[in-house]
Design an enzyme around this catalytic site. Sequence first.
Site, PDB file in Angstrom:
ATOM      1  N   LYS A   1       0.858  -1.190   0.000  1.00  0.00           N
ATOM      2  CA  LYS A   1       0.000   0.000   0.000  1.00  0.00           C
ATOM      3  C   LYS A   1       0.891   1.235   0.000  1.00  0.00           C
ATOM      4  CE  LYS A   1      -4.270  -1.643   2.118  1.00  0.00           C
ATOM      5  NZ  LYS A   1      -5.344  -1.278   3.053  1.00  0.00           N
TER       6      LYS A   1
ATOM      7  N   HIS B   1     -14.662  20.283  -1.742  1.00  0.00           N
ATOM      8  CA  HIS B   1     -14.844  20.510  -3.182  1.00  0.00           C
ATOM      9  C   HIS B   1     -13.783  21.507  -3.643  1.00  0.00           C
ATOM     10  CE1 HIS B   1     -18.644  18.411  -2.866  1.00  0.00           C
ATOM     11  NE2 HIS B   1     -18.952  19.181  -1.847  1.00  0.00           N
TER      12      HIS B   1
ATOM     13  N   CYS C   1     -21.917  -0.515 -50.944  1.00  0.00           N
ATOM     14  CA  CYS C   1     -22.197  -1.129 -52.247  1.00  0.00           C
ATOM     15  C   CYS C   1     -23.174  -0.256 -53.034  1.00  0.00           C
ATOM     16  CB  CYS C   1     -22.775  -2.529 -52.038  1.00  0.00           C
ATOM     17  SG  CYS C   1     -23.302  -3.319 -53.562  1.00  0.00           S
TER      18      CYS C   1
ATOM     19  N   CYS D   1     -26.746  -2.771 -53.768  1.00  0.00           N
ATOM     20  CA  CYS D   1     -27.695  -3.176 -52.709  1.00  0.00           C
ATOM     21  C   CYS D   1     -27.699  -2.259 -51.490  1.00  0.00           C
ATOM     22  CB  CYS D   1     -27.411  -4.610 -52.263  1.00  0.00           C
ATOM     23  SG  CYS D   1     -25.818  -4.780 -51.431  1.00  0.00           S
TER      24      CYS D   1
ATOM     25  N   CYS E   1     -18.672  -6.618 -52.034  1.00  0.00           N
ATOM     26  CA  CYS E   1     -19.922  -6.600 -51.252  1.00  0.00           C
ATOM     27  C   CYS E   1     -20.236  -8.035 -50.834  1.00  0.00           C
ATOM     28  CB  CYS E   1     -21.053  -6.039 -52.107  1.00  0.00           C
ATOM     29  SG  CYS E   1     -22.667  -6.213 -51.318  1.00  0.00           S
TER      30      CYS E   1
ATOM     31  N   CYS F   1     -23.593  -8.819 -53.165  1.00  0.00           N
ATOM     32  CA  CYS F   1     -23.461  -8.734 -54.630  1.00  0.00           C
ATOM     33  C   CYS F   1     -22.090  -9.190 -55.125  1.00  0.00           C
ATOM     34  CB  CYS F   1     -23.709  -7.304 -55.105  1.00  0.00           C
ATOM     35  SG  CYS F   1     -25.199  -6.577 -54.421  1.00  0.00           S
TER      36      CYS F   1
END
EC number: 2.7.7.6
Length: 604
Positions: free
Chosen positions: A348, A481, A547, A550, A565, A568
């Site tokens: 640690k 903060h 493509c 398509c 593709c 296709c």
Amino acid sequence: MNKTKIYINGKLIGTCDNPEEFVEEIRAKRRSGEVSHEMNITHYPENHEIYIFTDPGRARRPLIIVEDGEPLLKEEHLEKLSSGEMEWDDLISQGIIEYLDAEEEENTYIAMSPEEVTEEHTHLEIDPSTMLGICAGIIPFANHNSSPRNTMEAGMTKQALGLYASNYNLRTDTRAHLLHHPQVPIVKTRIIDVTGYDERPSGQNFVVAVMSYEGYNMEDALILNKASLERGLARSSFFRSYEATERRYPGGQEDRFEIPEKGVRGYRSERDYRHLDEDGIINPETEVSSGDVLIGKTSPPRFLEEIDEFGTVAERRRETSVTVRHGEEGIVDAVLLTETVEGSRLAKIRVREQRQPEFIGDKFASRHGQKGVVGLIVSQEDMPFTEDGVVPDLIVNPHAIPSRMSVGQVLEMLAGKAACMEGRRVDGTPFTGEEEKDLKEALKANGFESAGVETLYNGITGERIEAEIFIGVAYYQKLHHMTTDRIYARSRGPVQVLTRQPTEGRAREGGLRFGEMERDCLIAHGAALALKERLLDESDKYEALVCAECGMIAIYDKIRDKKYCPICEDSESFPVEISYAFKLLLDELKSLCIFPKLVLEDKA
């Protein structure tokens, strides 16, 4: 006549015909000790219901019982308590004092002081401030504030920096803050005395002036004196602990603390390992910054490697070192080496960082819900000063007081000033503390205006400020903060694997979100190219092959240097710029058996 239902801990157990008699009888038995004093009973006549509560964990508080207009606690009881003849428990067992919860308080009529007691009253406050909890009880003159401010302060007290544990040097908390010079509040309450707050306070006494300063303290911003900060005002330390374990895995493999060698997968640079000792662990009092390795560690590969030419498995270890978090730096405060329950080595490392309010944005709060962030840090020579040469540590805006009705802060500043002049602490206990007129007389006796106002001079020009400025001493708390933990910027950084968009959050070096409203602003301006740059080019731009026939996304075979593709096959495809998130959407639609078709057109 309606029967009254009886509930015990919310469970219906029966009914009764005479609810008033029943409730009175149960209360009498509780006071005589026949029934446990930890039980509370409440009657709601309008609903015809009686509730009995015995649940553990209820918030209850003690009150003096009043019978026939007379409190049962007499002077003789107080004398016996002082001499030790009686104890607190005796008052409860004799039915002089009883503990009530929030439900039973609905059936009571409580007097604030013995002078107010009438025959209608059922109970008397031991002290009016006992109605407050610990957090609200440390607010001086809380009865002069509006309740939302007291509620706000009760929450903020828990965020204030102080000495959180006296053995902080021996602990390895994940993260901890420590105020260097906590002071006891000059204006105290009796609850501060009872709870031992003075032993471990969580704030400092500031000289506060209520005035505007060049507009830098608008909207609750605070102006701090630079010289006060350099003398140690509001200085604190931040501790963060890192840890690593030499885990053991099935098959005899285990992690190792060491300086990783160059052949290890994920090796960083030599510079990152420069602080490590031979055992792979950093030495105390070493200065470290973001990305530096604190614990050098290597782990076995997640999956078995391929068998090499000699038929053995070549183990290629991977780098799993512990590094300083992004955006943090500091000095190694302590190194702890020990073992886990399983017998593995555990390391640690505690890193400390000194925090001085150097940036605007650090949050402070008074004990009256007056929270604000630092708006400007001014050199002492430019700060306004009084005729006696007193320079305030803090300047707050006068607009913070009237609408919020936190008159308690005005009284605390008055009391703090009187206390400083007389060398004593003022009792600001709500309802029973020192009177305003006594504080004003104390100021007058010491040569000040009774209203607490003074003539101030401009530190820059030396001219007298026309208005009389209210100045006094108030207890302020530094809250955890801080700008250092929040400030963040990014130019380039990591992206998510799935969407290829920048990661989210400061800890992951994420991008700054350009949201819907920001997008709408650019649309309203007609800034089309700026919009494209933010939402596409600088986010997840992707060049997809589509493509032409398509509309399916085509594939590029890198080995054969060929585009085709999947449907296709030999058709022509064209590159199209799209967001990768859109490509991901198309893929997810395909997984649902929906065929998204992209229709291509020539560029205009």
